[in-house]
Write an enzyme that holds these catalytic residues in place. Structure first.
Site, PDB file in Angstrom:
ATOM      1  N   GLU A   1       0.909  -1.224  -0.027  1.00 40.26           N
ATOM      2  CA  GLU A   1       0.086  -0.059  -0.195  1.00 40.26           C
ATOM      3  C   GLU A   1       0.812   1.170  -0.039  1.00 40.26           C
ATOM      4  O   GLU A   1       1.699   1.487   0.947  1.00 40.26           O
ATOM      5  CB  GLU A   1      -1.019   0.003   1.201  1.00 40.26           C
ATOM      6  CG  GLU A   1      -2.001  -1.074   1.204  1.00 40.26           C
ATOM      7  CD  GLU A   1      -2.385  -1.713   2.445  1.00 40.26           C
ATOM      8  OE1 GLU A   1      -2.226  -1.110   3.599  1.00 40.26           O
ATOM      9  OE2 GLU A   1      -3.254  -2.729   2.639  1.00 40.26           O
TER      10      GLU A   1
ATOM     11  N   SER B   1      -6.000  -4.578   0.622  1.00 38.51           N
ATOM     12  CA  SER B   1      -6.495  -6.041   0.571  1.00 38.51           C
ATOM     13  C   SER B   1      -5.281  -6.748   0.885  1.00 38.51           C
ATOM     14  O   SER B   1      -4.727  -7.319   0.062  1.00 38.51           O
ATOM     15  CB  SER B   1      -6.908  -6.109  -1.008  1.00 38.51           C
ATOM     16  OG  SER B   1      -7.486  -5.179  -1.760  1.00 38.51           O
ATOM     17  N   GLU B   2      -4.940  -6.836   2.162  1.00 42.91           N
ATOM     18  CA  GLU B   2      -3.732  -7.758   2.585  1.00 42.91           C
ATOM     19  C   GLU B   2      -3.877  -9.081   2.189  1.00 42.91           C
ATOM     20  O   GLU B   2      -2.917  -9.541   1.652  1.00 42.91           O
ATOM     21  CB  GLU B   2      -3.639  -7.275   4.147  1.00 42.91           C
ATOM     22  CG  GLU B   2      -3.036  -6.136   4.413  1.00 42.91           C
ATOM     23  CD  GLU B   2      -4.098  -4.996   4.613  1.00 42.91           C
ATOM     24  OE1 GLU B   2      -5.296  -5.291   4.381  1.00 42.91           O
ATOM     25  OE2 GLU B   2      -3.605  -3.840   4.758  1.00 42.91           O
TER      26      GLU B   2
ATOM     27  N   PHE C   1       2.064  -2.441   8.603  1.00 44.55           N
ATOM     28  CA  PHE C   1       2.207  -2.670  10.214  1.00 44.55           C
ATOM     29  C   PHE C   1       1.996  -3.966  10.567  1.00 44.55           C
ATOM     30  O   PHE C   1       1.202  -4.880   9.710  1.00 44.55           O
ATOM     31  CB  PHE C   1       1.306  -1.816  10.813  1.00 44.55           C
ATOM     32  CG  PHE C   1       1.444  -0.301  11.008  1.00 44.55           C
ATOM     33  CD1 PHE C   1       2.263   0.228  11.887  1.00 44.55           C
ATOM     34  CD2 PHE C   1       1.025   0.568   9.973  1.00 44.55           C
ATOM     35  CE1 PHE C   1       2.501   1.864  11.965  1.00 44.55           C
ATOM     36  CE2 PHE C   1       1.349   1.850   9.842  1.00 44.55           C
ATOM     37  CZ  PHE C   1       1.958   2.497  10.667  1.00 44.55           C
TER      38      PHE C   1
ATOM     39  N   ASP D   1       0.838  -5.342  12.645  1.00 42.53           N
ATOM     40  CA  ASP D   1      -0.349  -5.843  13.272  1.00 42.53           C
ATOM     41  C   ASP D   1      -1.572  -6.188  12.212  1.00 42.53           C
ATOM     42  O   ASP D   1      -2.674  -6.508  12.495  1.00 42.53           O
ATOM     43  CB  ASP D   1      -0.981  -4.487  14.096  1.00 42.53           C
ATOM     44  CG  ASP D   1       0.272  -3.667  14.739  1.00 42.53           C
ATOM     45  OD1 ASP D   1      -0.104  -3.862  16.097  1.00 42.53           O
ATOM     46  OD2 ASP D   1       1.045  -3.277  14.061  1.00 42.53           O
TER      47      ASP D   1
ATOM     48  N   ILE E   1      -1.398  -8.300  10.108  1.00 39.19           N
ATOM     49  CA  ILE E   1      -1.307  -9.894   9.883  1.00 39.19           C
ATOM     50  C   ILE E   1      -2.917 -10.310  10.106  1.00 39.19           C
ATOM     51  O   ILE E   1      -2.883 -11.440   9.554  1.00 39.19           O
ATOM     52  CB  ILE E   1      -0.229 -10.340  10.770  1.00 39.19           C
ATOM     53  CG1 ILE E   1      -0.129 -11.872  10.255  1.00 39.19           C
ATOM     54  CG2 ILE E   1      -0.664 -10.301  12.019  1.00 39.19           C
ATOM     55  CD1 ILE E   1       0.072 -12.130   8.655  1.00 39.19           C
TER      56      ILE E   1
ATOM     57  N   HIS F   1      -1.236  -0.560  16.214  1.00 37.50           N
ATOM     58  CA  HIS F   1      -0.162  -0.297  15.468  1.00 37.50           C
ATOM     59  C   HIS F   1       1.026  -0.302  16.019  1.00 37.50           C
ATOM     60  O   HIS F   1       2.024   0.421  15.659  1.00 37.50           O
ATOM     61  CB  HIS F   1      -0.297   1.402  14.698  1.00 37.50           C
ATOM     62  CG  HIS F   1      -1.415   1.298  13.676  1.00 37.50           C
ATOM     63  ND1 HIS F   1      -2.665   1.384  13.921  1.00 37.50           N
ATOM     64  CD2 HIS F   1      -1.233   1.764  12.445  1.00 37.50           C
ATOM     65  CE1 HIS F   1      -3.249   1.484  12.655  1.00 37.50           C
ATOM     66  NE2 HIS F   1      -2.566   1.685  12.027  1.00 37.50           N
TER      67      HIS F   1
END
Ligand SMILES: Cc1ncc(C[n+]2csc(CCOP(=O)(O)OP(=O)(O)O)c2C)c(N)n1
Ligand SMILES: Cc1ncc(C[n+]2csc(CCOP(=O)(O)OP(=O)(O)O)c2C)c(N)n1
Ligand SMILES: [Mg+2]
Ligand SMILES: [Mg+2]
Lengths: 338, 344, 338, 344
Positions: D30, D72-73, D96, D98, D100, D142
């Site tokens: 991103e 859209s991880e 970050f 976080d 995940i 974060h």
């Protein structure tokens, strides 16, 4: 831009005042936070809502404390529109013990469950399932409450958009999904990241109503939200409203905004400003007098200043607070040395 | 009063009692009933959970309280978080714990942290039931034991029962609890029978149990591995060795004192856990003991675990992947320096 | 049901034979696996593809080894259609060292990367991003390859559906998303779990073509897939094809299938059977002679039997295999006692 | 040859060198460039990453190799897995660590397990860069340090550099590596300067470094906490105590022998890690030492960590959440039983 004048009927003078007042609170709160951050007085990440006031206010005008909203990282506006106190909000941004979250949440997690504000969220897309859950409780407990999920155009590409809306749709839950399409997710344009033309176009994929409105026009938002909230309260299920809007500041404080064009910025901040347009409209429609508007602005300014003073004078949380409220109950010795 | 029922029945019974007691308790999950909106299945389930654990409940409580969900773990687990925060007491089923990959955010960043981030102004009385464990020939994505990942998350409580009795009492406690609890069910235990009283009872979270007293060494087992430890302990008796088998039952909170008290007596600690060996509950308990119990210890702390590899499909490999009584005997023999133990 | 006869031109006699052969391989392989499982000879979870052959075959008819597919938990049919050897497949289901994955994957992870079969997947919805990734490589390396994502109707409600398709759409990747709508996700009807009427209706949300086809008619699938694959190869981006189909067996072996109605089952298994319809069609169109078809069936039956024999006689993996191939390289001592 | 650059510049330089060396190396994430398809930003970035770490790269390598992604991880991290498996060598940024929560499946069940599940017939040369760490006033979602979660996953390698020099060499090694590597960057280190040579060099994964030799006790630090340990070590000199500071640099593989060799010499072990204390890398290292190094140890193994709570927003709380040199001094004082140490 011309305000959609046919809506004057839907908005009483009292409601109009409330709306203008809330829009002022948001704008002045955010402008002040911008200053404070510039002066190095506020820690952390701050995402400002200035420019988008019409969305939060136009929607929350239909809600009361028993209704819930889920918010985003850009949550101050939603807080204010949902009735949170400025003092507690400002103190939260300062990380003070008197903050809405006792200083533990900060801007990105500001919340007030009593007021039905289920929290700003540091996770983009985090709100979709959460709003759906609040809607599920409302349906199961037959409270007549509605849940609103505010989300950004960037969030519309997260998987939770799909799962949250589909779930609300098949269970026919009283949820309103409100897209705040300000054109960018951080520095990424909506048009690049999203394969749809409008976010509202995606409503069809869930067989729910989808509508695009001018998100700078609080009366247009008010109107669309009225239909969606009524629908939800009547047990007819979720809706999706897309509000086209613009954020006046950067993504977060410190953003140089290279990706914007100066023309866009100028037109949005100067000509299409949501507060100015609504103010003109109110006067033209004789819903509120200029004197009253002036007085409101003055008193909001005062309230914001008071909140700064309150925050500055408030105590910081103390060491004992660090491990408090992780659990309601937890009986285990400390781990590690701290 | 020796009613023997299976692990699976014990869980079913706990759910039934909890739902009778509190109308805010609802179940959510994929096919927890099954056959939603199928004409001939209105008051009946098609499945009652993928392993039948929730079978029969929809007949009593109806489809308003037993909610089948789409395959949208982030969606419905996230929804369960706020359903809990707004007044319900949901029991959401994450079919296999491996599927946490689809909804970790909702557990770790939302459910677990809501209360803290909001300064204590919310509570999330959510129970997540989930299956774990190897031995079912279900391969790498349906056989993991991920309780360590959840134990690491502040705000989450973690329960891993090893017997039908514990499963029932702990699940009732989990549902009563005002914090989010992840309740692990070993799929290979479902058919194991044990004595379970009929009525409503709870076992406090954070209270371990000595499953077998002993004075020569301490074996802490996690979930099904308590049984492995007990089997090994029986064999050790023949060598005159009395192993104390400790079952923590909940990993978060963890009953540290039951472990420390045991090693104070035995001076030796072995942890048997079928999860992978890194940053695990086995290392957690070992590290706790190496700090707070160091002075009691006469020997290295041993961990008998799965190797650092995914769960293989082939039964030939999966069987050697898991801890066994023999592996325990081998480690005890090295610890006590008596080679004859392995040949028991 | 009548086969769409206008398509006879698109299918050469050679292709027709290949298609019928593959459909037979799938059917006979699955029927045999069903038997073996019933006899307690196969461990683990087994999800059979029988009934849905037309989908995998109609699509893979347009692919070669450089093209990739991602599959599902119900992956045997995709494997066979993509050219995997029956011996290695059967040995894999037995957990033997000679299996396609050396016995480590089993039915739910069966794969053959050389053949472009990127794996069955135990995670519903796992394939969307994976297919998109293979499409990205094709685009970046300009290989002209296409990636196909097979997925079930249940998977269409997972967040990865949304993220994977949106990504493929904005990057204009050569990916074809193929929904296998067999009416159920486990024991949950499509109509209950999905707020859309057709999965293909959701294509609009991504501005890509979406098409519903009769998934029991291999010529209809072939036709739709041809358009989508060509589009992808020409750099025109992704498509979504929904194939309406039916699984003849339960969700997995052991499922009592209470949720099905016997009429549906009867009509699908007896009247609408994809193999029977295609066989009749081939004879009527004089694309393949009955003699040839009989001979093909006989030889496929033999090949399946041979695979069982191969699997049964193959060695099991050994202790040394347990920790092999976790990494390409990893230099660290063993952990824990095993 | 003492060129001083920041941690952030070292990472940027590693990416630049890797992309020059191998055209299969691409970046995804991103706003790794930012401003995609904005008319006036075709050959330039708007951001170059949320912290500017990847700034300037799009100018050299263009938007075909620096791919901005939607939020859209699961989508792009999952895509990166097969992009790697089909011939590219992607470096995907999870902004970050976080986040995940949105893509654990793609990392844990797909990327990590593909090779094993396929019997060794695939490889996944994927690097995931991600930010971690508290101290930035970024609050609970974060600021986490989740390397323990990844270390627990077989199939994943984990790197946590503490200096600009290490960051560059380890990132180049990670990108060259044929396995999936998660590379952690402490956001509070980005502006820290250190000596970094200009050219291409790699530091092997699995090789720790003694950051300060000493003979009296061993302090293992993770990431930024290596610096905390070094500060404490300097203060301990005044008391005549020489602490050896060990930086494992990669957590998986973990250089066990560098730690064991050190405690063989010092007989005392402290681990300093800012992650939460349960099932963590601190417990992992402690448990490893309590097993393989037990005979060398003269004192309990101490872990100085964050408490079992989310990261609080308020600076007043976050500062006491983190390990500090003072906390180390306090623990050393107890360990060495000399109260005057705390008052240094
Ligand atoms: C899951 C996740 N991914 C990425 C981020 C980083 N991030 C924070 S805000 C943001 C942009 C959000 O854009 P949009 O949804 O349009 O909301 P806006 O900021 O425009 O109000 C991103 C990418 C995040 N917080 N969470
Ligand atoms: C993320 C995830 N959730 C749930 C499951 C359990 N599960 C396996 S198959 C299946 C149903 C899939 O339905 P569908 O996508 O329609 O495929 P079909 O089985 O009909 O081919 C479910 C729920 C899973 N494997 N992965
Ligand atoms: Mg936006
Ligand atoms: Mg299906």
């Amino acid at each position: 831009m011309k305000i959609s004048e046919e809506m004057v009927q839907g908005i009483t003078s009292e409601k109009a005042k409330w709306m203008y007042q809330k829009m002022c609170e948001i704008r002045m709160f955010e402008d002040r936070v911008h200053e404070l951050f510039g002066q190095g007085l506020l820690p952390g990440f701050i995402h400002l809502y200035a420019g988008e006031e019409a969305v939060a206010v136009g929607v929350c005008a239909h809600l009361d404390d028993k209704d819930s909203i889920t918010s985003t990282h850009r949550g101050h506006g939603h807080c204010i529109a949902k009735g949170c106190e400025l003092d507690g909000m400002m103190a939260e941004l300062y990380g003070k013990a008197t903050g809405l979250c006792n200083g533990k949440g900060g801007s990105m997690h500001i919340a007030d469950v009593e007021k039905g504000m289920l929290g700003a969220n540091g996770i983009v897309g985090g709100g979709f399932p959460l709003a759906t859950g609040a809607g599920l409780t409302a349906k199961l407990k037959k409270t007549g409450a509605v849940a609103v999920c505010f989300f950004g155009d960037g969030a519309g590409n997260h998987g939770t958009f799909h799962e949250g809306i589909n779930l609300a749709a098949i269970w026919n839950l009283p949820v309103v999904f409100v897209a705040e399409n300000n054109g960018y997710a951080e520095a990424t344009p909506f048009e690049y990241a999203s394969s749809c033309t409008n976010i509202a176009d995606r409503a069809e994929a869930y067989n729910i109503p989808g509508e695009v409105v001018d998100g700078k026009d609080v009366t247009a938002v008010f109107d669309a939200a009225q239909r969606a909230v009524e629908r939800a309260r009547k047990g007819e299920g979720p809706s999706l409203i897309e509000c086209k809007t613009y954020r006046n500041y950067g993504h977060f404080e410190g953003d140089a905004q290279k990706y914007k064009t100066s023309e866009d910025k100028k037109s949005h901040v100067e000509e299409l400003d949501a507060l100015k347009t609504f103010r003109d409209y109110l006067i033209r429609q004789e819903l509120v007098t200029e004197v009253d508007l002036d007085e409101m602005e003055r008193s909001v300014k005062e309230a914001v200043e008071k909140s700064v003073k309150f925050a500055e004078e408030s105590p910081l949380p103390t060491a004992a607070d660090l491990t408090k409220d992780v659990y309601v109950s937890y009986e285990t010795p400390e781990r590690g040395e701290q | 009063m020796t009613r023997m029922i299976t692990f699976s029945q014990a869980i079913n019974e706990a759910l039934q009692l909890a739902m009778r007691k509190d109308e805010n308790v609802i179940l959510m999950g994929e096919d927890v009933a099954g056959g939603a909106e199928v004409d001939h299945l209105q008051d009946e389930e098609a499945w009652g959970g993928v392993m039948g654990v929730t079978a029969g409940l929809v007949q009593e409580f109806g489809r308003d309280r037993i909610l089948d969900t789409p395959i949208s773990e982030a969606g419905y687990i996230g929804a369960a978080v706020t359903t809990a925060a707004t007044g319900m007491r949901p029991v959401a089923e994450l079919m296999f714990n491996d599927f946490i990959g689809s909804c970790l955010d909702e557990v770790m960043n939302q459910g677990a942290k809501l209360r803290y981030m909001f300064g204590g102004k919310a509570k999330v009385p959510l129970t997540i039931r989930t299956m774990h464990g190897a031995g079912f020939r279900a391969a790498a994505q349906h056989s993991q034991s991920l309780y360590g990942m959840f134990t690491a998350i502040p705000g989450i409580k973690v329960v891993v029962p090893s017997t039908p009795y514990d499963a029932k009492g702990l699940l009732l406690a989990a549902i009563e609890d005002d914090d989010p609890v992840v309740f692990f069910e070993d799929k290979t235990l479902y058919n194991v029978k044990g004595e379970v009283p009929e009525g409503y009872y709870t076992i406090p979270l954070g209270q371990g149990e000595i499953k077998r007293p002993g004075s020569d060494l301490t074996i802490v087992g996690i979930g099904k591995q308590v049984q492995t430890a007990l089997t090994a302990a029986e064999q050790l008796v023949k060598k005159g060795i009395e192993a104390e088998v400790v079952d923590p039952r909940s990993l978060s909170p963890l009953d540290e004192s039951i472990i420390l008290d045991s090693i104070m007596k035995t001076n030796r600690l072995i942890i048997v856990d079928e999860a992978n060996p890194r940053c695990s509950i086995a290392t957690d308990i070992s590290a706790m003991a190496a700090d707070k119990g160091f002075d009691y210890l006469d020997a290295p702390i041993k961990m008998i675990t799965a190797p650092h590899c995914p769960v293989p499909f082939s039964p030939a490999l999966e069987d050697i992947y898991l801890p066994t009584p023999d592996k325990i005997l081998k480690v005890v023999s090295e610890m006590i320096e008596d080679d004859s133990i392995v040949k028991l």
